[in-house]
Design a protein around this motif. Structure first.
Motif, PDB file in Angstrom:
ATOM      1  N   ASN A   1      43.901  25.687 -20.098  1.00 31.17           N
ATOM      2  CA  ASN A   1      45.057  24.422 -20.158  1.00 31.17           C
ATOM      3  C   ASN A   1      45.922  23.263 -18.823  1.00 31.17           C
ATOM      4  N   GLU A   2      45.209  23.425 -18.074  1.00 30.06           N
ATOM      5  CA  GLU A   2      45.287  21.959 -17.254  1.00 30.06           C
ATOM      6  C   GLU A   2      46.015  20.852 -17.174  1.00 30.06           C
ATOM      7  N   PRO A   3      45.061  19.789 -18.043  1.00 26.80           N
ATOM      8  CA  PRO A   3      45.057  18.447 -19.029  1.00 26.80           C
ATOM      9  C   PRO A   3      46.572  18.894 -19.458  1.00 26.80           C
ATOM     10  N   MET A   4      46.887  19.956 -20.279  1.00 25.75           N
ATOM     11  CA  MET A   4      48.491  19.898 -21.031  1.00 25.75           C
ATOM     12  C   MET A   4      49.633  20.188 -19.561  1.00 25.75           C
ATOM     13  N   THR A   5      48.848  20.632 -18.704  1.00 27.16           N
ATOM     14  CA  THR A   5      50.143  21.387 -18.095  1.00 27.16           C
ATOM     15  C   THR A   5      50.731  20.914 -16.537  1.00 27.16           C
ATOM     16  N   VAL A   6      49.764  19.565 -16.053  1.00 23.60           N
ATOM     17  CA  VAL A   6      49.984  19.383 -14.304  1.00 23.60           C
ATOM     18  C   VAL A   6      50.153  18.272 -15.226  1.00 23.60           C
ATOM     19  N   LYS A   7      51.166  17.498 -14.009  1.00 18.23           N
ATOM     20  CA  LYS A   7      52.038  16.501 -14.247  1.00 18.23           C
ATOM     21  C   LYS A   7      52.243  15.535 -12.964  1.00 18.23           C
ATOM     22  N   VAL A   8      52.186  14.541 -13.581  1.00 19.92           N
ATOM     23  CA  VAL A   8      52.196  13.325 -12.312  1.00 19.92           C
ATOM     24  C   VAL A   8      53.303  13.337 -12.480  1.00 19.92           C
ATOM     25  N   PRO A   9      54.177  12.898 -11.351  1.00 22.26           N
ATOM     26  CA  PRO A   9      55.409  12.471 -11.854  1.00 22.26           C
ATOM     27  C   PRO A   9      55.813  10.863 -12.470  1.00 22.26           C
ATOM     28  N   LEU A  10      56.756  10.223 -12.474  1.00 26.21           N
ATOM     29  CA  LEU A  10      56.951   9.243 -13.097  1.00 26.21           C
ATOM     30  C   LEU A  10      56.898   7.671 -12.078  1.00 26.21           C
ATOM     31  N   GLU A  11      57.791   8.114 -10.681  1.00 20.44           N
ATOM     32  CA  GLU A  11      57.557   7.429  -9.688  1.00 20.44           C
ATOM     33  C   GLU A  11      56.206   7.428  -9.540  1.00 20.44           C
ATOM     34  N   HIS A  12      55.033   7.873  -9.657  1.00 18.05           N
ATOM     35  CA  HIS A  12      53.777   7.641  -9.161  1.00 18.05           C
ATOM     36  C   HIS A  12      52.699   7.050 -10.648  1.00 18.05           C
ATOM     37  N   MET A  13      53.706   7.506 -11.504  1.00 20.65           N
ATOM     38  CA  MET A  13      52.978   6.188 -12.253  1.00 20.65           C
ATOM     39  C   MET A  13      53.188   5.099 -13.002  1.00 20.65           C
ATOM     40  N   GLU A  14      54.307   4.856 -12.685  1.00 20.02           N
ATOM     41  CA  GLU A  14      55.249   3.620 -12.521  1.00 20.02           C
ATOM     42  C   GLU A  14      54.215   2.717 -11.686  1.00 20.02           C
ATOM     43  N   LYS A  15      53.740   3.118 -10.423  1.00 22.67           N
ATOM     44  CA  LYS A  15      52.960   2.318  -8.954  1.00 22.67           C
ATOM     45  C   LYS A  15      51.454   2.085 -10.281  1.00 22.67           C
ATOM     46  N   LEU A  16      50.788   2.416 -10.679  1.00 24.97           N
ATOM     47  CA  LEU A  16      49.317   2.288 -10.701  1.00 24.97           C
ATOM     48  C   LEU A  16      49.704   0.738 -11.993  1.00 24.97           C
ATOM     49  N   PRO A  17      48.369   0.410 -11.270  1.00 22.66           N
ATOM     50  CA  PRO A  17      48.325  -1.674 -11.411  1.00 22.66           C
ATOM     51  C   PRO A  17      48.690  -2.095 -12.859  1.00 22.66           C
TER      52      PRO A  17
END
Length: 166
Positions: A26-42
């Motif tokens: 179930n890792e695709p549903m439980t491993v989370k990337v924090p917002l501050e990393h997502m906001e840096k996506l080009p």
């Protein structure tokens, strides 16, 4: 490389220390990337709504995305996504307070983001009031989903910019 693997690669690149090379169970549903990393996506970093987009698509509501959340986000923002789905999520993104209406404060917040806080508070309020005046069919001082949809369908350019490419 197929779409799923390109997306996973992009997801993993956002935070390789947290995302395993292979996800099992179930890792695709439980491993989370924090917002501050997502906001840096080009693909997101120049979007004034990047934080709000992540909040809307995250199951926790705080913008921390699982791989499943990330797939949902990319599906909605793909060029192939149906117009109705794009309108539905655009409404959710603009409904900052989550009351299922877009009111004056929601529009003011959107205008501040869109103008990058370059307008005076009075100008922001005037813009928000004008939008409500033009789009509020039933006169209740806020936009329902149907009223929002009606406005969006009259502005095809709006949804034309509602996509992300990976």
């Amino acid at each position: 490389m197929n779409f799923y693997f390109r997306v996973f690669k992009k997801f993993r690149e956002t935070c390789p220390e947290l995302v395993p090379k292979r996800m099992i169970g179930n890792e695709p549903m439980t491993v989370k990337v924090p917002l501050e990393h997502m906001e840096k996506l080009p693909e997101l970093k120049e979007n004034p709504f990047r934080k709000r987009i992540c909040e809307v698509f995250s199951r926790d509501g705080k913008g921390h995305l699982t791989f499943e959340d990330f797939l949902d986000l990319l599906s909605v923002f793909s060029e192939q996504a149906p117009r109705d789905i794009k309108v539905f999520y655009a409404f959710k993104i603009y409904d900052f307070d989550g009351d299922r209406f877009i009111g004056l404060s929601d529009l003011e917040q959107a205008a501040r983001l869109l103008t990058r806080n370059e307008l005076a508070a009075e100008e922001i309020t005037q813009i928000a009031e004008k939008v409500i005046e033009e789009a509020d069919v039933d006169g209740d001082g806020k936009l329902s989903y149907m009223e929002f949809e009606h406005v969006i369908l009259r502005a095809p350019d709006f949804l034309g910019t509602f996509h992300i490419r990976i």
